[in-house]
Scaffold this motif. Structure first.
Motif, PDB file in Angstrom:
ATOM      1  N   UNK A  68     -23.069 -57.683  40.105  1.00  0.00           N
ATOM      2  CA  UNK A  68     -23.240 -57.632  39.226  1.00  0.00           C
ATOM      3  C   UNK A  68     -21.963 -56.479  38.883  1.00  0.00           C
ATOM      4  N   UNK A  69     -21.576 -55.962  39.966  1.00  0.00           N
ATOM      5  CA  UNK A  69     -19.841 -55.287  39.779  1.00  0.00           C
ATOM      6  C   UNK A  69     -18.610 -55.866  40.738  1.00  0.00           C
ATOM      7  N   UNK A  70     -18.024 -55.520  40.009  1.00  0.00           N
ATOM      8  CA  UNK A  70     -16.599 -55.789  40.822  1.00  0.00           C
ATOM      9  C   UNK A  70     -15.513 -54.619  40.957  1.00  0.00           C
ATOM     10  N   UNK A  71     -14.542 -54.753  42.438  1.00  0.00           N
ATOM     11  CA  UNK A  71     -13.606 -54.532  42.432  1.00  0.00           C
ATOM     12  C   UNK A  71     -12.226 -55.701  42.743  1.00  0.00           C
ATOM     13  N   UNK A  72     -12.018 -56.347  42.305  1.00  0.00           N
ATOM     14  CA  UNK A  72     -10.649 -57.545  42.493  1.00  0.00           C
ATOM     15  C   UNK A  72     -11.429 -58.550  42.455  1.00  0.00           C
ATOM     16  N   UNK A  73      -9.969 -59.630  42.145  1.00  0.00           N
ATOM     17  CA  UNK A  73     -10.532 -61.120  42.004  1.00  0.00           C
ATOM     18  C   UNK A  73      -9.026 -61.307  42.432  1.00  0.00           C
ATOM     19  N   UNK A  74      -8.314 -62.263  42.949  1.00  0.00           N
ATOM     20  CA  UNK A  74      -7.581 -62.588  43.518  1.00  0.00           C
ATOM     21  C   UNK A  74      -7.776 -64.711  43.105  1.00  0.00           C
ATOM     22  N   UNK A  75      -6.047 -64.926  42.811  1.00  0.00           N
ATOM     23  CA  UNK A  75      -6.074 -66.203  42.167  1.00  0.00           C
ATOM     24  C   UNK A  75      -4.978 -66.979  42.800  1.00  0.00           C
ATOM     25  N   UNK A  76      -4.194 -68.048  43.202  1.00  0.00           N
ATOM     26  CA  UNK A  76      -3.677 -68.801  43.583  1.00  0.00           C
ATOM     27  C   UNK A  76      -3.451 -69.569  43.901  1.00  0.00           C
ATOM     28  N   UNK A  77      -2.377 -70.581  42.941  1.00  0.00           N
ATOM     29  CA  UNK A  77      -2.369 -71.826  42.948  1.00  0.00           C
ATOM     30  C   UNK A  77      -0.442 -72.076  43.291  1.00  0.00           C
ATOM     31  N   UNK A  78      -0.195 -73.099  43.052  1.00  0.00           N
ATOM     32  CA  UNK A  78       1.610 -73.830  43.646  1.00  0.00           C
ATOM     33  C   UNK A  78       2.134 -74.462  42.053  1.00  0.00           C
ATOM     34  N   UNK A  79       2.017 -71.989  41.602  1.00  0.00           N
ATOM     35  CA  UNK A  79       3.686 -72.432  40.475  1.00  0.00           C
ATOM     36  C   UNK A  79       4.283 -71.608  40.902  1.00  0.00           C
ATOM     37  N   UNK A  80       5.392 -71.238  40.096  1.00  0.00           N
ATOM     38  CA  UNK A  80       6.772 -71.050  39.740  1.00  0.00           C
ATOM     39  C   UNK A  80       6.454 -69.441  40.000  1.00  0.00           C
ATOM     40  N   UNK A  82       3.758 -66.025  39.841  1.00  0.00           N
ATOM     41  CA  UNK A  82       2.082 -66.040  40.248  1.00  0.00           C
ATOM     42  C   UNK A  82       1.310 -66.322  38.900  1.00  0.00           C
ATOM     43  N   UNK A  83       0.123 -67.562  39.887  1.00  0.00           N
ATOM     44  CA  UNK A  83      -0.284 -67.537  38.918  1.00  0.00           C
ATOM     45  C   UNK A  83      -1.272 -66.804  38.079  1.00  0.00           C
ATOM     46  N   UNK A  84      -1.706 -67.121  36.597  1.00  0.00           N
ATOM     47  CA  UNK A  84      -2.403 -66.646  35.629  1.00  0.00           C
ATOM     48  C   UNK A  84      -3.764 -67.256  34.930  1.00  0.00           C
ATOM     49  N   UNK A 102      -5.566 -59.590  40.957  1.00  0.00           N
ATOM     50  CA  UNK A 102      -4.298 -60.304  41.945  1.00  0.00           C
ATOM     51  C   UNK A 102      -3.649 -61.462  41.563  1.00  0.00           C
ATOM     52  N   UNK A 103      -2.547 -61.902  40.856  1.00  0.00           N
ATOM     53  CA  UNK A 103      -2.323 -63.227  41.450  1.00  0.00           C
ATOM     54  C   UNK A 103      -1.028 -63.424  41.882  1.00  0.00           C
ATOM     55  N   UNK A 104      -1.341 -65.093  42.776  1.00  0.00           N
ATOM     56  CA  UNK A 104      -0.158 -64.927  43.247  1.00  0.00           C
ATOM     57  C   UNK A 104       0.025 -66.356  43.946  1.00  0.00           C
ATOM     58  N   UNK A 105       0.878 -66.350  44.187  1.00  0.00           N
ATOM     59  CA  UNK A 105       1.581 -68.576  44.411  1.00  0.00           C
ATOM     60  C   UNK A 105       1.645 -68.859  45.541  1.00  0.00           C
ATOM     61  N   UNK A 106       1.812 -70.003  45.974  1.00  0.00           N
ATOM     62  CA  UNK A 106       1.995 -70.150  47.590  1.00  0.00           C
ATOM     63  C   UNK A 106       2.912 -69.927  48.123  1.00  0.00           C
ATOM     64  N   UNK A 107       4.068 -69.400  47.428  1.00  0.00           N
ATOM     65  CA  UNK A 107       5.542 -69.120  47.951  1.00  0.00           C
ATOM     66  C   UNK A 107       5.373 -68.044  48.401  1.00  0.00           C
ATOM     67  N   UNK A 108       4.111 -67.157  48.210  1.00  0.00           N
ATOM     68  CA  UNK A 108       4.352 -65.143  48.855  1.00  0.00           C
ATOM     69  C   UNK A 108       4.700 -64.386  47.578  1.00  0.00           C
ATOM     70  N   UNK A 109       4.960 -65.070  46.201  1.00  0.00           N
ATOM     71  CA  UNK A 109       4.697 -64.337  45.622  1.00  0.00           C
ATOM     72  C   UNK A 109       3.661 -63.329  44.699  1.00  0.00           C
TER      73      UNK A 109
END
Length: 126
Positions: A68-80, A82-84, A102-109
């Motif tokens: 029930x208690x969280x520190x962070x979440x990351x998501x990633x997709x192949x988008x121009x 970082x994926x929102x 933490x929003x990321x894309x496959x290019x490393x952004x």
């Protein structure tokens, strides 16, 4: 856990995506305060409203295991950029008060935002 490790976990879960309609693979990984990581991918359905996003899959998996208690979440997709996360996922993040997104894309952004930055006027229990 470092942000890059959580992104790597999200990237791994992205490979499990069931996205035969959109071909848009998304992965997510949520870090709990206990240090556990739960991952998820998007799961599509031919009835599109029945689709579940990667972020909600990861969060719901964690909740179903008693977290029930969280520190962070990351998501990633192949988008121009970082994926929102979508609005529904944002509201679930608010419900469980996930402070770091933490929003990321496959290019490393990568772009890191707080919950307040992501949802300044969110529905809350107050």
């Amino acid at each position: 856990m470092e942000d890059k490790e959580l992104i790597a976990a999200a990237k791994k879960y992205r490979e499990f995506s069931y996205s035969p309609y959109s071909k848009f693979k998304v992965g997510a990984a949520v870090l709990t305060k206990k240090g556990n990581v739960y991952g998820g991918c998007n799961v599509e359905n031919s009835s599109f409203p029945m689709t579940n996003c990667a972020e909600r899959t990861a969060i719901f998996k964690a909740v179903s295991e008693g977290e029930r208690e969280f520190e962070a979440i990351a998501l990633i997709a192949d988008t121009p950029e970082p994926c929102s996360p979508c609005g529904a996922c944002r509201q679930v993040m608010v419900e469980f008060k996930i402070p770091k997104i933490i929003m990321a894309n496959m290019k490393g952004d990568v772009q890191v935002v707080t919950l307040e930055e992501l949802m300044p006027y969110a529905f809350t229990e107050f």
